[in-house]
Design an enzyme around this catalytic site. Sequence first.
Site, mmCIF file in Angstrom:
data_model
loop_
_atom_site.group_PDB
_atom_site.id
_atom_site.type_symbol
_atom_site.label_atom_id
_atom_site.label_comp_id
_atom_site.label_asym_id
_atom_site.label_seq_id
_atom_site.Cartn_x
_atom_site.Cartn_y
_atom_site.Cartn_z
ATOM 1 N N ARG A 142 0.854 -1.193 0.000
ATOM 2 C CA ARG A 142 0.000 0.000 0.000
ATOM 3 C C ARG A 142 0.888 1.239 0.000
ATOM 4 O O ARG A 142 0.617 2.202 -0.676
ATOM 5 C CB ARG A 142 -0.930 -0.018 1.197
ATOM 6 C CG ARG A 142 -2.222 -0.807 1.004
ATOM 7 C CD ARG A 142 -2.038 -2.246 0.542
ATOM 8 N NE ARG A 142 -3.287 -2.968 0.498
ATOM 9 C CZ ARG A 142 -3.817 -3.655 1.535
ATOM 10 N NH1 ARG A 142 -3.146 -3.762 2.679
ATOM 11 N NH2 ARG A 142 -4.975 -4.267 1.415
ATOM 12 N N ASP A 171 -0.539 -7.124 -3.829
ATOM 13 C CA ASP A 171 -1.889 -6.728 -3.421
ATOM 14 C C ASP A 171 -2.553 -5.972 -4.566
ATOM 15 O O ASP A 171 -2.000 -5.899 -5.660
ATOM 16 C CB ASP A 171 -1.830 -5.871 -2.137
ATOM 17 C CG ASP A 171 -3.056 -6.096 -1.255
ATOM 18 O OD1 ASP A 171 -4.184 -5.939 -1.759
ATOM 19 O OD2 ASP A 171 -2.892 -6.440 -0.067
ATOM 20 N N HIS A 231 -7.039 -9.939 -3.515
ATOM 21 C CA HIS A 231 -6.028 -8.869 -3.486
ATOM 22 C C HIS A 231 -5.076 -9.002 -4.684
ATOM 23 O O HIS A 231 -3.850 -8.923 -4.536
ATOM 24 C CB HIS A 231 -5.242 -8.896 -2.170
ATOM 25 C CG HIS A 231 -6.066 -8.462 -0.988
ATOM 26 N ND1 HIS A 231 -6.479 -7.160 -0.794
ATOM 27 C CD2 HIS A 231 -6.568 -9.160 0.066
ATOM 28 C CE1 HIS A 231 -7.194 -7.072 0.318
ATOM 29 N NE2 HIS A 231 -7.270 -8.280 0.859
ATOM 30 N N ASP A 294 -6.893 -14.362 2.026
ATOM 31 C CA ASP A 294 -7.896 -13.539 2.702
ATOM 32 C C ASP A 294 -8.762 -12.765 1.711
ATOM 33 O O ASP A 294 -8.380 -12.546 0.573
ATOM 34 C CB ASP A 294 -7.193 -12.531 3.629
ATOM 35 C CG ASP A 294 -6.239 -11.619 2.853
ATOM 36 O OD1 ASP A 294 -5.484 -12.134 1.997
ATOM 37 O OD2 ASP A 294 -6.258 -10.392 3.071
ATOM 38 N N GLU A 295 -9.909 -12.372 2.213
ATOM 39 C CA GLU A 295 -10.791 -11.400 1.558
ATOM 40 C C GLU A 295 -10.910 -11.599 0.043
ATOM 41 O O GLU A 295 -10.634 -10.700 -0.733
ATOM 42 C CB GLU A 295 -10.267 -9.978 1.856
ATOM 43 C CG GLU A 295 -10.244 -9.684 3.346
ATOM 44 C CD GLU A 295 -9.723 -8.291 3.694
ATOM 45 O OE1 GLU A 295 -10.238 -7.706 4.652
ATOM 46 O OE2 GLU A 295 -8.812 -7.775 3.015
ATOM 47 N N TRP A 362 -6.482 -13.730 12.115
ATOM 48 C CA TRP A 362 -6.507 -12.257 12.196
ATOM 49 C C TRP A 362 -7.837 -11.695 12.615
ATOM 50 O O TRP A 362 -7.911 -10.673 13.273
ATOM 51 C CB TRP A 362 -6.020 -11.630 10.893
ATOM 52 C CG TRP A 362 -6.943 -11.754 9.713
ATOM 53 C CD1 TRP A 362 -7.087 -12.844 8.913
ATOM 54 C CD2 TRP A 362 -7.826 -10.761 9.191
ATOM 55 N NE1 TRP A 362 -8.013 -12.579 7.926
ATOM 56 C CE2 TRP A 362 -8.487 -11.302 8.064
ATOM 57 C CE3 TRP A 362 -8.130 -9.442 9.559
ATOM 58 C CZ2 TRP A 362 -9.424 -10.591 7.314
ATOM 59 C CZ3 TRP A 362 -9.055 -8.730 8.806
ATOM 60 C CH2 TRP A 362 -9.689 -9.296 7.695
ATOM 61 N N TYR A 387 -3.041 -5.123 15.601
ATOM 62 C CA TYR A 387 -3.080 -4.403 14.332
ATOM 63 C C TYR A 387 -2.541 -2.986 14.573
ATOM 64 O O TYR A 387 -3.250 -2.112 15.034
ATOM 65 C CB TYR A 387 -4.507 -4.410 13.751
ATOM 66 C CG TYR A 387 -4.671 -5.546 12.774
ATOM 67 C CD1 TYR A 387 -4.123 -6.798 13.066
ATOM 68 C CD2 TYR A 387 -5.312 -5.385 11.550
ATOM 69 C CE1 TYR A 387 -4.226 -7.845 12.163
ATOM 70 C CE2 TYR A 387 -5.421 -6.438 10.649
ATOM 71 C CZ TYR A 387 -4.869 -7.657 10.958
ATOM 72 O OH TYR A 387 -4.953 -8.687 10.063
ATOM 73 N N PHE A 388 -1.263 -2.822 14.268
ATOM 74 C CA PHE A 388 -0.644 -1.550 14.621
ATOM 75 C C PHE A 388 -0.864 -0.474 13.554
ATOM 76 O O PHE A 388 -0.340 0.625 13.663
ATOM 77 C CB PHE A 388 0.841 -1.766 14.953
ATOM 78 C CG PHE A 388 1.073 -2.615 16.192
ATOM 79 C CD1 PHE A 388 0.030 -2.891 17.078
ATOM 80 C CD2 PHE A 388 2.332 -3.127 16.481
ATOM 81 C CE1 PHE A 388 0.237 -3.673 18.217
ATOM 82 C CE2 PHE A 388 2.560 -3.905 17.615
ATOM 83 C CZ PHE A 388 1.510 -4.181 18.484
ATOM 84 N N ASP A 389 -1.671 -0.798 12.538
ATOM 85 C CA ASP A 389 -2.155 0.285 11.671
ATOM 86 C C ASP A 389 -3.290 1.030 12.375
ATOM 87 O O ASP A 389 -3.599 2.161 12.032
ATOM 88 C CB ASP A 389 -2.625 -0.239 10.295
ATOM 89 C CG ASP A 389 -3.650 -1.368 10.381
ATOM 90 O OD1 ASP A 389 -3.531 -2.216 11.289
ATOM 91 O OD2 ASP A 389 -4.562 -1.405 9.523
#
Length: 499
Positions: A142, A171, A231, A294-295, A362, A387-389
């Site tokens: 990102r 991604d 992704h 994921d996702e 997660w 989750y350190f974002d």
Amino acid sequence: MAVIPKPLQVKNGEGFYTLNSESRIGIQPANQELNKIGTILSTVLSKSAGREIPVQSTTDAAILLTMNPNEKELGEEGYRLAISPTAIHLTAKTPQGLFYAVQTLRCLCPLQPENGSVRIPCVQIEDKPQYAWRGILLDCVRHFMSKEFIKRYIDLIAFHKLNVLHLHLTDDQGWRIESKKYPKLTSIGAYRNEGDTRYGGYYTQEDIAEIVKYAQSQYVSIVPEFDIPGHATAAIASYPELSCEGKSIPVQTEWGIFEDVFCPGKETTFKFFEGVLDEIIAMFPSPFIHIGGDEAPRTRWEQCPHCQQRIKEENLRNEHELQSYIIRRIEKYLASRGRRLIGWDEILQGGGLPSSAIIQSWQGMEGAITASKAGHDAICSPLQFVYFDYPQTEAQVPSKPDWMKLTTLEKVYSFDPVPQEITPEESQRILGAECTMWSEHAPQEKVDQQLFPRLCAFSEVIWSPPNAQDWTDFTKRMQTHYQRLENMGVDYYGRNGKE
Ligand code: TNX
């Protein structure tokens, strides 16, 4: 004594060892790897003393690094550190253990010499970690993170005795790793339009070799992630035939979850997966390869004749089973090359996963609970704790709906990687934990302020035994540790080192 993460056993002694003009570092056995650790220790002590503390192949030195394979109870990463007024002895079964002894000694050195003299308090420490998997994820997609930045992070995480760096490399918003077989992945996939500019970047295979080698020198293993089947926009933008519709689409400029995913109906898609995985396997010596999972929306598969055909031919009941078909095929492929698959907890959906696959949980701890009960190893990364974002102070919370994301230092310190719901036997399958630095809202200059000081709390909850963990004591030790972070140029809390 302000050591972070807190050691298993500490016996405080009387007095100090003072570095003097006679101080030498001896290594035994005299081999290349120990010599390297001696050099790391020499750099630390020489900097503190303001003069060179040499390394010699001798047992006749006041500061002695000893590797002894018979020290079985110390394990693969443990060490003993004994400091008396006349000597400093660092002992371990492995070089990695000695490396951690050096990191602890770094915490015992004074922040600044007093009247030019460096005094190290006498103490006896015996230490080893609770968990073997002590990781952090950096999302270099990102926002791209430079090679130098990654190396700086390797130093910072190794100092905190973490040993896994999980690099999220592919991604929707970019593809960050060179492929010789599929060059468009970077010529097209590594860049996205941001207004009038092209934003992006990638690591060449030489960059990766340099990063992997550097990480090895700090006992950090790099786990690469190639996200399959979701992704996938950057890959599809490079090679549109990888999607169900085959339409040309741009590398994503927004954050989120996107419907154009890899098409598992076509054999050519699997050829692509295997081709890329071959290159990844050649670049990364890690026994573990992360394949995301994921996702991944199923919408395109529902409409795709190739996917529907595959579902029929393979006797799959629905699109969830199609996802597990992909993961099973990839798992087999990786296993045939001696590597183990890791995936996010969604890979449990659709069933049929071989027990050798490792689950990274997660969405809370449910993934780890289900996985460990079903015989899988698991890594815990519950978004509620690591989750350190997410914001760490109230000032960082951008707006109301994000209050629930507030993850304070104290909350991180309360994290326990073993879920209550599992038996002691199942808990053996919890390999450890990983904190994550998703970077949608963190270009590299903001990464420090998201990760610190939370990474310090994280390191302690996975290294130190639960009965050694004490929030008040931790915050006291942090007062000294903040100064160390400042000396290392770490912008904790985004204050440029100022509270
Ligand atoms: C979920 S964790 C994601 C990431 C995002 C992150 C933002 C995971 C497997 N997927 O793609 O960056 O949330 O917090």
